[in-house]
Design a protein around this motif. Structure first.
Motif, PDB file in Angstrom:
ATOM      1  N   GLY A   1      -8.885  -2.152   4.513  1.00 26.57           N
ATOM      2  CA  GLY A   1      -7.768  -1.732   3.682  1.00 26.57           C
ATOM      3  C   GLY A   1      -6.825  -0.798   4.423  1.00 26.57           C
ATOM      4  O   GLY A   1      -5.603  -0.918   4.317  1.00 26.57           O
ATOM      5  N   MET A   2      -7.403   0.117   5.191  1.00 27.54           N
ATOM      6  CA  MET A   2      -6.581   1.059   5.947  1.00 27.54           C
ATOM      7  C   MET A   2      -5.795   0.354   7.051  1.00 27.54           C
ATOM      8  O   MET A   2      -4.777   0.873   7.529  1.00 27.54           O
ATOM      9  CB  MET A   2      -7.460   2.168   6.529  1.00 27.54           C
ATOM     10  N   ALA A   3      -6.262  -0.828   7.425  1.00 21.78           N
ATOM     11  CA  ALA A   3      -5.531  -1.629   8.412  1.00 21.78           C
ATOM     12  C   ALA A   3      -4.458  -2.492   7.742  1.00 21.78           C
ATOM     13  O   ALA A   3      -3.805  -3.299   8.415  1.00 21.78           O
ATOM     14  CB  ALA A   3      -6.500  -2.513   9.186  1.00 21.78           C
TER      15      ALA A   3
ATOM     16  N   PRO B   1      -8.231   9.149   8.892  1.00 27.92           N
ATOM     17  CA  PRO B   1      -7.439   7.980   9.281  1.00 27.92           C
ATOM     18  C   PRO B   1      -8.217   6.972  10.126  1.00 27.92           C
ATOM     19  O   PRO B   1      -7.812   5.812  10.231  1.00 27.92           O
ATOM     20  CB  PRO B   1      -6.278   8.601  10.074  1.00 27.92           C
ATOM     21  N   ALA B   2      -9.337   7.389  10.685  1.00 25.28           N
ATOM     22  CA  ALA B   2     -10.167   6.484  11.490  1.00 25.28           C
ATOM     23  C   ALA B   2     -11.333   5.916  10.703  1.00 25.28           C
ATOM     24  O   ALA B   2     -12.163   5.185  11.249  1.00 25.28           O
ATOM     25  CB  ALA B   2     -10.693   7.218  12.725  1.00 25.28           C
ATOM     26  N   GLY B   3     -11.413   6.223   9.400  1.00 26.05           N
ATOM     27  CA  GLY B   3     -12.543   5.785   8.597  1.00 26.05           C
ATOM     28  C   GLY B   3     -13.404   6.966   8.182  1.00 26.05           C
ATOM     29  O   GLY B   3     -13.011   8.131   8.349  1.00 26.05           O
ATOM     30  N   TYR B   4     -14.593   6.677   7.649  1.00 25.75           N
ATOM     31  CA  TYR B   4     -15.484   7.755   7.220  1.00 25.75           C
ATOM     32  C   TYR B   4     -16.163   8.408   8.421  1.00 25.75           C
ATOM     33  O   TYR B   4     -16.619   7.727   9.337  1.00 25.75           O
ATOM     34  CB  TYR B   4     -16.549   7.222   6.260  1.00 25.75           C
ATOM     35  N   GLU B   5     -16.215   9.738   8.375  1.00 25.97           N
ATOM     36  CA  GLU B   5     -16.889  10.499   9.413  1.00 25.97           C
ATOM     37  C   GLU B   5     -17.796  11.536   8.768  1.00 25.97           C
ATOM     38  O   GLU B   5     -17.496  12.058   7.687  1.00 25.97           O
ATOM     39  CB  GLU B   5     -15.869  11.187  10.331  1.00 25.97           C
TER      40      GLU B   5
ATOM     41  N   TYR C   1       0.826  -1.201   0.000  1.00 28.29           N
ATOM     42  CA  TYR C   1       0.000   0.000   0.000  1.00 28.29           C
ATOM     43  C   TYR C   1       0.863   1.254   0.000  1.00 28.29           C
ATOM     44  O   TYR C   1       1.845   1.329   0.739  1.00 28.29           O
ATOM     45  CB  TYR C   1      -0.906   0.016   1.231  1.00 28.29           C
ATOM     46  N   PRO C   2       0.500   2.243  -0.813  1.00 21.70           N
ATOM     47  CA  PRO C   2       1.139   3.555  -0.696  1.00 21.70           C
ATOM     48  C   PRO C   2       0.816   4.155   0.672  1.00 21.70           C
ATOM     49  O   PRO C   2      -0.068   3.664   1.388  1.00 21.70           O
ATOM     50  CB  PRO C   2       0.491   4.360  -1.821  1.00 21.70           C
ATOM     51  N   PRO C   3       1.500   5.221   1.060  1.00 23.17           N
ATOM     52  CA  PRO C   3       1.178   5.880   2.336  1.00 23.17           C
ATOM     53  C   PRO C   3      -0.297   6.297   2.385  1.00 23.17           C
ATOM     54  O   PRO C   3      -0.874   6.693   1.372  1.00 23.17           O
ATOM     55  CB  PRO C   3       2.099   7.101   2.343  1.00 23.17           C
ATOM     56  N   LEU C   4      -0.888   6.214   3.569  1.00 26.62           N
ATOM     57  CA  LEU C   4      -2.303   6.563   3.732  1.00 26.62           C
ATOM     58  C   LEU C   4      -2.573   7.995   3.276  1.00 26.62           C
ATOM     59  O   LEU C   4      -3.663   8.291   2.759  1.00 26.62           O
ATOM     60  CB  LEU C   4      -2.708   6.394   5.200  1.00 26.62           C
ATOM     61  N   SER C   5      -1.611   8.874   3.440  1.00 29.04           N
ATOM     62  CA  SER C   5      -1.798  10.276   3.060  1.00 29.04           C
ATOM     63  C   SER C   5      -2.174  10.422   1.593  1.00 29.04           C
ATOM     64  O   SER C   5      -2.855  11.389   1.212  1.00 29.04           O
ATOM     65  CB  SER C   5      -0.526  11.079   3.358  1.00 29.04           C
ATOM     66  N   GLU C   6      -1.745   9.465   0.746  1.00 27.92           N
ATOM     67  CA  GLU C   6      -2.068   9.544  -0.674  1.00 27.92           C
ATOM     68  C   GLU C   6      -3.532   9.211  -0.957  1.00 27.92           C
ATOM     69  O   GLU C   6      -4.043   9.527  -2.034  1.00 27.92           O
ATOM     70  CB  GLU C   6      -1.143   8.618  -1.474  1.00 27.92           C
ATOM     71  N   TYR C   7      -4.199   8.576  -0.016  1.00 27.51           N
ATOM     72  CA  TYR C   7      -5.618   8.250  -0.160  1.00 27.51           C
ATOM     73  C   TYR C   7      -6.522   9.373   0.364  1.00 27.51           C
ATOM     74  O   TYR C   7      -7.707   9.402   0.046  1.00 27.51           O
ATOM     75  CB  TYR C   7      -5.953   6.971   0.603  1.00 27.51           C
TER      76      TYR C   7
END
Length: 228
Positions: free
Chosen positions: A125-127, A60-64, A24-30
């Motif tokens: 996926g984020m995990a 980073p914690a999911g959809y809010e 996975y690319p870094p989360l920041s790219e998502y």
């Protein structure tokens, strides 16, 4: 020496396999800037639908929830983790496409039945879970009743002119369409239409509770995102 060579063969094979495994690319790219994400999410549907809708953004914690709505619709921007859980198999690797952006507005029924499924896919996926692990996580959650039963038809709008659905379509393609969530449908029930025929076709996860039918719409219905 022969014994050493025998021991090294499986070790080198495992190292080679690990090197070939997608990462996975870094989360920041998502992630996106919130106002831009809200505007992109709203572009998924006509203004009369998305204007009074609830809007969620990915954190980073999911959809809010970023904006509370009042018409039962929920708009958000799906990422690569929304790629098919099972089929077509080649699209499952799109979980690794960090810039995939799929604005969608769920109606009140799909917001209750299908949106939790997509949100769970994103959390898995984020995990760091890959396609196979996401599939197993979905199956376990569905079996335990942690996901609502997908047992009724519902719809969602995907009219954004700014969507990017992956390398097979490329950037800049204007592709407004209506999503029909028809549990357990397959393409034969729609007449066996081809993907590029301009007719409704079964796009994701044929024969499963999460089957998705795409109804192509005229490009005149496409909406550009408007950042306020």
């Amino acid at each position: 020496m022969k014994q050493l060579a025998f021991m090294l063969v499986p070790l080198l094979a495992s190292v080679a396999a690990a090197a070939q495994s997608p990462k996975y690319p870094p989360l920041s790219e998502y992630l996106m800037e919130p106002n831009a994400e809200i505007a992109l999410a709203r572009s998924a549907a006509p203004d009369n639908v998305s204007g009074p809708a609830t809007v969620k953004v990915l954190t980073p914690a999911g959809y809010e929830v970023a904006v509370e709505g009042k018409n039962g619709f929920v708009c958000l921007v799906l990422r690569g983790w929304a790629a098919p859980t099972y089929n077509p198999e080649q699209f499952r690797q799109y979980v690794y496409v960090a810039d995939l952006r799929a604005p969608i507005c769920f109606d009140s029924v799909s917001a209750r039945t299908m949106m939790p499924y997509y949100e769970l896919r994103h959390r898995l996926g984020m995990a760091g879970k890959g396609p196979d692990e996401i599939a197993r996580g979905i199956e376990a959650a569905y079996a335990k009743g942690e996901l609502p039963k997908a047992d009724t038809a519902s719809i969602a709008y995907m009219f954004s002119a700014d969507m990017y659905l992956g390398p097979h379509l490329g950037h800049g393609l204007v592709y407004p369409h209506l999503m029909l969530f028809l549990p357990y449908y397959d393409n034969a029930k729609l007449g066996g239409n081809e993907r590029r025929s301009g007719l409704p076709f079964l796009s994701d996860d044929s024969g499963t509770p999460f089957a998705v039918t795409v109804v192509p719409m005229d490009k005149a219905f496409a909406n550009k995102a408007k950042v306020k």
